[in-house]
Design an enzyme around this catalytic site. Sequence first.
Site, PDB file in Angstrom:
ATOM      1  N   ASP A  50      -2.507   2.447  -8.991  1.00 10.02           N
ATOM      2  CA  ASP A  50      -1.207   1.920  -9.447  1.00 10.02           C
ATOM      3  C   ASP A  50      -0.221   3.070  -9.594  1.00 10.02           C
ATOM      4  OD1 ASP A  50       0.922   0.618 -10.903  1.00 10.02           O
ATOM      5  OD2 ASP A  50      -0.533  -0.940 -11.366  1.00 10.02           O
ATOM      6  N   SER A 107       4.662  -4.004 -10.360  1.00 10.69           N
ATOM      7  CA  SER A 107       3.256  -4.199 -10.003  1.00 10.69           C
ATOM      8  C   SER A 107       2.936  -5.664  -9.737  1.00 10.69           C
ATOM      9  CB  SER A 107       2.357  -3.662 -11.122  1.00 10.69           C
ATOM     10  OG  SER A 107       2.503  -2.267 -11.245  1.00 10.69           O
ATOM     11  N   ASP A 158      -3.290  -7.675 -16.905  1.00  9.65           N
ATOM     12  CA  ASP A 158      -2.128  -6.932 -16.410  1.00  9.65           C
ATOM     13  C   ASP A 158      -1.880  -7.302 -14.944  1.00  9.65           C
ATOM     14  OD1 ASP A 158      -0.014  -5.174 -16.590  1.00  9.65           O
ATOM     15  OD2 ASP A 158      -1.219  -3.367 -16.372  1.00  9.65           O
ATOM     16  N   THR A 160      -1.768  -6.115 -11.822  1.00  9.81           N
ATOM     17  CA  THR A 160      -2.575  -5.894 -10.624  1.00  9.81           C
ATOM     18  C   THR A 160      -3.841  -6.743 -10.596  1.00  9.81           C
ATOM     19  OG1 THR A 160      -1.668  -3.684 -10.326  1.00  9.81           O
ATOM     20  CG2 THR A 160      -3.776  -4.144  -9.273  1.00  9.81           C
ATOM     21  N   ARG A 171       4.815 -12.118 -15.594  1.00  6.64           N
ATOM     22  CA  ARG A 171       3.631 -11.309 -15.876  1.00  6.64           C
ATOM     23  C   ARG A 171       3.401 -11.100 -17.367  1.00  6.64           C
ATOM     24  NH1 ARG A 171       4.902  -5.175 -14.161  1.00  6.64           N
ATOM     25  NH2 ARG A 171       3.066  -4.854 -15.450  1.00  6.64           N
ATOM     26  N   GLU A 317      -8.789  -1.240  -9.562  1.00  9.98           N
ATOM     27  CA  GLU A 317      -7.482  -0.619  -9.848  1.00  9.98           C
ATOM     28  C   GLU A 317      -7.608   0.595 -10.760  1.00  9.98           C
ATOM     29  OE1 GLU A 317      -3.104  -1.561 -11.795  1.00  9.98           O
ATOM     30  OE2 GLU A 317      -4.900  -2.424 -12.688  1.00  9.98           O
ATOM     31  N   ASP A 322      -0.252   5.011 -13.005  1.00  7.83           N
ATOM     32  CA  ASP A 322       1.113   4.521 -13.207  1.00  7.83           C
ATOM     33  C   ASP A 322       1.561   4.689 -14.651  1.00  7.83           C
ATOM     34  OD1 ASP A 322       3.469   2.769 -12.287  1.00  7.83           O
ATOM     35  OD2 ASP A 322       2.699   1.654 -14.005  1.00  7.83           O
ATOM     36  N   LYS A 323       0.709   4.298 -15.552  1.00 13.34           N
ATOM     37  CA  LYS A 323       1.140   4.293 -16.957  1.00 13.34           C
ATOM     38  C   LYS A 323       1.436   5.716 -17.444  1.00 13.34           C
ATOM     39  CE  LYS A 323      -1.240  -0.061 -17.781  1.00 13.34           C
ATOM     40  NZ  LYS A 323      -0.013  -0.868 -17.669  1.00 13.34           N
ATOM     41  N   HIS A 326       4.769   6.904 -15.762  1.00 12.45           N
ATOM     42  CA  HIS A 326       5.931   6.442 -16.521  1.00 12.45           C
ATOM     43  C   HIS A 326       6.267   7.437 -17.632  1.00 12.45           C
ATOM     44  CE1 HIS A 326       6.994   2.455 -15.013  1.00 12.45           C
ATOM     45  NE2 HIS A 326       5.715   2.142 -14.910  1.00 12.45           N
ATOM     46  N   ASP A 364       0.483   0.197  -5.128  1.00 20.67           N
ATOM     47  CA  ASP A 364       1.452  -0.902  -5.177  1.00 20.67           C
ATOM     48  C   ASP A 364       2.886  -0.388  -5.047  1.00 20.67           C
ATOM     49  OD1 ASP A 364       1.214   0.374  -7.623  1.00 20.67           O
ATOM     50  OD2 ASP A 364       1.077  -1.469  -8.798  1.00 20.67           O
ATOM     51  N   HIS A 365       3.114   0.820  -5.544  1.00 17.00           N
ATOM     52  CA  HIS A 365       4.443   1.436  -5.499  1.00 17.00           C
ATOM     53  C   HIS A 365       4.282   2.871  -5.960  1.00 17.00           C
ATOM     54  CE1 HIS A 365       4.239   1.163  -9.816  1.00 17.00           C
ATOM     55  NE2 HIS A 365       3.968  -0.115  -9.706  1.00 17.00           N
ATOM     56  N   HIS A 461       9.621   3.235 -11.567  1.00 14.74           N
ATOM     57  CA  HIS A 461       9.139   3.106 -10.196  1.00 14.74           C
ATOM     58  C   HIS A 461      10.223   3.555  -9.208  1.00 14.74           C
ATOM     59  CE1 HIS A 461       6.440  -0.463 -11.649  1.00 14.74           C
ATOM     60  NE2 HIS A 461       6.122   0.677 -12.204  1.00 14.74           N
TER      61      HIS A 461
END
Lengths: 499, 172
Positions: A50, A107, A158, A160, A171, A317, A322-323, A326, A364-365, A461
């Site tokens: 992610d 996501s 979550d 994903t 979501r 995943e 990702d987290k 961020h 995913d991004h 993102h």
Amino acid sequence: MSTRIRTGSAAAAVVLLAGAVGTGVVSSTSATAAGGSNGRVKNVIYLLGDGMGRTHVTAARERFYGAAGHLAMETMPVVGQVSTYAVEKNSGQPGAADFVPNYVTDSASAATAWASGVKTYNAALGIDGKGKVVPTAMELAKQAGYRTGNVSTAEITDATPAGQMSHALARGCQGPSYSDAACQDTKVTGALLPTSDVRVTPIADQIARNGTADVILGGGLARFDAADEKALQEQGYTVLGSPASQAVATRGNLASAQGDKVFGLFNKGNLTIEKYKREHPDSPQAAEPSLPEMTSKAIDLLAGNNGGGKGFYLQVEGALIDKRSHANDAAQTLEEMKAFDDAVKVALDFAKRDGHTLVIVTADHECAGFNIIEKGSFTNAEAAAPPVNVDGGNTANNSTPTRPGGNVKDPNRSTGIVNGAGASDPRNFAPATFRTPDDPAAVRDGSPEASLWLTYLSGNHTGADVPVFAYGSGAEAMAGSIDNTDLFTVVGRALGLAG
Amino acid sequence: MQNKRVLTLAGLLVAVGLVATTACSDQHGAAQAPAPAAAVKTAFPGLTPASGEPTLDGLSQQHPAPGTVATVPGPFDDRFDFADLTLNRDAVSGSIKVTSDVSEILELQVIAGLYDSNGQLLHTGRFVYHRTEDGHDHQAPEELETFSIALPSQLHGRVASAAVGVPVLVNE
């Protein structure tokens, strides 16, 4: 409701067909160029980092293996790049007159793209841009008799993991409770939906009752309650820990788990980052299994109970890449990348032994505009002004606005390496630096001598394409430039689900 | 009539999709596969649909002392800290700092019970935060959310204490 679903399914089927025509290279028997497989694909392992952009991969390689090394994912024979854009609410699909793209996905939209083969709006899961339910690859695999698994270091509700086993307007409708604000979206539906509609049913309630994944491992126990535990047990799941008592499962529970269906959540929220567990080996969080451990166990459970040889579809995943991106926390991001790549190695080793497994590794991004800058240099965020754009010797190179100078470090914005001398300044935009195996032994993280200098653009993102790596029959379809919806086609073709 | 046209189109698309599926899937013997829509479970027998906004059981069991703002247990108490909890004539207010995640808050509800001087629950109010994509308001991740829940005017002078809890919390 049935009308909506029929229409949505048809849309997905058409997209499958279009995707197959568009990519035009899928062959589930030609294998040599793509590695290992010698015929029919029985299993697909889909691993998703992610927020993992191309720079995340390069930085992790250099950090852990040096410039000449390789991550496990980089040893896979097929490499491509994936476009990730989403659409706005009520948009049609690409090519339609009412198609309205959104260049930066979240996501949820991305998960829906590869899970269901349709573009949708940010926050939507298992529905198209107009809110119509579309089946997921995992649901189709389950329907076709494959065993299925879903593993994540995030809450299992979550975006994903939920993208494969739920359908939601938003979501945020994760549970345990329903609320109008979190679950409804009248800009898509026109009016509030009845709370019996799957699209506003809390995701935890869906996961606990739809049986889409046989093996469910991750975090998010707080989303589930006693009724969910009962529903899981009635379907034959072995439940590790207890949603009813909110007792989290442990690595030991996982190691001894057996059965066709296993549900284990190891934290009430997201799982704990690897760096913390490494630095606090006696903490309760250190009892959580790692992503490679969960991946290995999921493969054992799915391959060992393979439904008479039909095979399995497993999604894995690495969510905390990702987290922590961020948060612009490069140290934690890198360790999550390592854990994710170790999970890739587990999958790849299995595929090489098995000979009938397609392994896909992608994202995913991209998250946060992660960059590697030259040692000793600085970013715009640290500078008093952007780079000079005036060429006095050739005014044809000048542009507007003109910037004849000022591209120097601003001492208020660059107060020392952020994981070193500048660590105490919360407003500091300086890079984080890390030693690599290429550095002399005395070089330390956070020092100016460390060779890997990492920076972030933002805390959000970006719209950059993401890498895809693949191994096994059908992997060739992912070479070159593809769209994230094409990944649905690839998986569907590999497992004979459609297209 | 319009609905009929939609259904006819949907049926045609299903047929096209299934033909494509069948044509491409003979290697796996999927020609007899059920329709993709059947793979989606949209009904959950035994699950009672929600009948309203969420609440917390502890609200009715609280008897906070006059002048205080108590906290009520909820499913996400290990993910945030309350701060600056205040009760005045007009509102219950305070802030929540999410401690478990740096990514953006997507959903947050704070529920407040209002009690008389005998500790009897008079009223339940709520603060709702819902992050929207509609304005493309991509901001830096924010962990802190302040809230204020107004006291109904008819209860002015009767509210002696309050209790707050969080039934909904989702981070990106």
